[in-house]
Write an enzyme that holds these catalytic residues in place. Structure first.
Site, PDB file in Angstrom:
ATOM      1  N   SER A 185      -7.964   2.204  42.016  1.00 25.35           N
ATOM      2  CA  SER A 185      -7.608   1.414  40.837  1.00 25.35           C
ATOM      3  C   SER A 185      -7.486  -0.074  41.108  1.00 25.35           C
ATOM      4  O   SER A 185      -7.711  -0.875  40.220  1.00 25.35           O
ATOM      5  CB  SER A 185      -6.302   1.930  40.242  1.00 25.35           C
ATOM      6  OG  SER A 185      -5.267   1.875  41.196  1.00 25.35           O
ATOM      7  N   HIS A 213     -10.125   6.721  37.354  1.00 25.15           N
ATOM      8  CA  HIS A 213     -10.947   5.550  37.047  1.00 25.15           C
ATOM      9  C   HIS A 213     -12.447   5.839  37.142  1.00 25.15           C
ATOM     10  O   HIS A 213     -13.257   4.937  36.960  1.00 25.15           O
ATOM     11  CB  HIS A 213     -10.583   4.389  37.981  1.00 25.15           C
ATOM     12  CG  HIS A 213      -9.222   3.835  37.711  1.00 25.15           C
ATOM     13  ND1 HIS A 213      -8.988   2.777  36.861  1.00 25.15           N
ATOM     14  CD2 HIS A 213      -8.005   4.230  38.155  1.00 25.15           C
ATOM     15  CE1 HIS A 213      -7.696   2.528  36.809  1.00 25.15           C
ATOM     16  NE2 HIS A 213      -7.071   3.399  37.594  1.00 25.15           N
ATOM     17  N   LYS A 244      -8.033   6.280  29.987  1.00 23.37           N
ATOM     18  CA  LYS A 244      -8.970   5.214  30.368  1.00 23.37           C
ATOM     19  C   LYS A 244     -10.285   5.415  29.601  1.00 23.37           C
ATOM     20  O   LYS A 244     -10.392   4.973  28.467  1.00 23.37           O
ATOM     21  CB  LYS A 244      -9.106   5.193  31.886  1.00 23.37           C
ATOM     22  CG  LYS A 244      -7.748   4.811  32.513  1.00 23.37           C
ATOM     23  CD  LYS A 244      -7.721   4.787  33.980  1.00 23.37           C
ATOM     24  CE  LYS A 244      -6.392   4.233  34.470  1.00 23.37           C
ATOM     25  NZ  LYS A 244      -5.221   5.087  34.155  1.00 23.37           N
TER      26      LYS A 244
END
Lengths: 391, 83
Positions: A185, A213, A244
């Protein structure tokens, strides 16, 4: 004082920020205008620090699905699935996630953080070992701590360092869980997954990959690093988040292990937390369909990622080791980095300020994250603002 | 290191601490890692990596919470070597 004495250092640090006239860790977005724009302190600002990788937060299909679910099922579930019941949407989302990853089972959690706490602390316990990459997320560290297992860490992205630590464990590798991330990240680099899988097999350990991610970002179908590296069948547990690429909130774990579903009955962060709301579940199901259906958003995301990475590299900035949608810009001292962050915001660009210990290796970072929703012009504006830092 | 000699471990720990700690503080057995040396959480984790490699042992991070002084640290390392 008493209980609050331990916060003295934090209080002083915050006071110093307030004296500078800005608190980068408490920025209020007065109005969200689009996946890439917001109003901050009365001004329109271009967002380059959101993790909104596919830009789906304003997708009309996701919004409509959330509205419809709210109208038909209400605003919340008002309790945990174990005590207060599972909604049909929870089951459907778990089926769809399992199908997407080609695994028999998925378990949905209320956030990605809670998924890591719940899975790691339940799977491992006293006598077991967790062997984690040094740059793993706080939720992984906390899950390990809660488990009571022995916590070892290996140097970031070093398969050789991991092997050294596996070798020292001897027979204990059979009850060792290795944990890595698809894309880290802070620095935006991938784990060397093929090498890690080889070690996992050689030493008979278990492997978990957190694709927070990398879901929707890596792999031909957007399933993350395990797919990209051709290792989906060798990863024991894949953890992910809905907050996300999928543009909502929540977390999940998928696995092919035949006993995996038993975790549901033992994981405290699953048992004792209110389940995701109907609106969340509906928008995530819709976003997952969009993600699975095509590659156009992913292609646009990568074009933007390369455009920003190359642009900043040409300007002479020191960046993370490889271009991904997380573009980490190595800066100097805390004070310089804070000054640069403030100047960028003044120019209408919002990025993430990351100071040690959140930034690895004790260095301060300006962390950008790119979205498929960014236009070419917006990426150019971000680069121009960084250029001004050099002038 | 094949033997778990306290003195040898202490010397090695002193050497490793000297690399991690910025300020020129004399490191003794009773020296406290946090209060006297100002070791923060990140530096402590890096120190453990160095210790693991120097002694070829596994040193679980969860054991750090029980360690206050250099002596505590050396004794724990000795225990891990003998385990």
């Amino acid at each position: 004082m008493g209980l609050f004495e331990k916060f003295d250092a934090i209080g002083l640090a915050r006071k110093a920020l307030e004296d500078l006239g800005v608190d980068p860790f408490n920025v209020e977005m007065e109005q969200i205008l689009s996946p890439t724009e917001a109003r901050i302190a009365g001004r329109e600002v271009l967002l380059a620090g959101t993790n909104n990788y596919l830009g789906l937060t304003f997708d009309p299909r996701c919004i409509e699905a959330a509205c419809r679910a709210t109208r038909t099922e209400g605003t919340g579930t008002t309790g945990s699935r174990m005590a207060n019941g599972t909604f049909a949407g929870h089951r459907a989302l778990e089926r769809e996630l399992a199908e997407f990853f080609g695994c028999p089972k998925a378990i949905v959690f209320s956030t990605g953080f809670i998924a890591n706490l719940g899975v790691i602390s339940t799977l491992t316990g006293p006598g077991d070992v967790v062997l984690i990459d040094a740059d793993c997320h706080a939720s992984i560290y906390d899950g390990c701590r809660m488990s009571g297992a022995d916590i070892l860490r290996f140097r970031h992205n070093s398969a050789a360092d991991l092997e050294k630590r596996l070798r020292r464990l001897g027979d204990r590798t059979k009850s060792t869980l290795i944990i890595v991330e698809g894309i880290y990240s802070m620095l935006g680099d991938r784990a060397p997954l093929a090498e890690i899988v080889a070690l996992k097999k050689q030493y008979g350990a278990w492997l978990m990959v957190d694709e927070a991610h990398s879901l929707g970002v890596l792999g031909q179908k957007g399933r993350g690093l395990a797919e990209e590296a051709g290792c989906l069948g060798d990863v024991d547990f894949i953890i992910g988040t809905f907050s996300k690429s999928l543009g909502a909130i929540g977390g999940f774990c998928v696995s092919s292990h035949p006993q995996f579903d038993l975790l549901r009955y033992a994981s405290r962060s699953y048992l004792f937390t209110a389940s995701p709301s109907p609106a969340t579940v509906a928008s995530v199901r819709q976003a997952l369909q969009i993600l699975a259906a095509g590659t156009d958003l992913r292609e646009r995301l990568w074009q933007n990622a390369h455009r920003l990475y190359n642009g900043l590299e040409e300007l002479g900035f020191s960046l993370g080791s490889e271009p991904t949608p997380v573009v980490a810009v190595h800066m100097g001292s805390k004070e310089e980095t804070l000054g640069a962050w403030k100047q960028l915001l003044h120019q209408g660009i919002y990025v993430n300020l990351v100071l040690p210990p959140a930034a690895p290796e004790g260095k301060s970072l300006l962390r950008c994250s790119v979205s498929a929703a960014h236009t070419e012009d917006q990426i150019t504006r971000i680069c121009s603002a960084f250029r001004a830092l050099k002038e | 290191m094949s033997t778990a000699d306290y003195g040898e471990i202490l010397e090695e720990v002193r050497r490793l601490l000297g690399r991690v700690v910025k300020s020129p503080v004399r490191i003794e057995e009773k020296t406290e890692l946090v209060n006297d040396l100002g070791l923060d959480s990140l530096a402590a984790l890096q120190l453990v990596e160095e210790v693991e490699d120097a002694f070829d042992i596994s040193f679980p991070l969860n054991e750090l919470s029980q360690i206050r002084t250099v002596r505590d640290f050396v004794l724990q390392i000795q225990q891990e070597i003998e385990a």
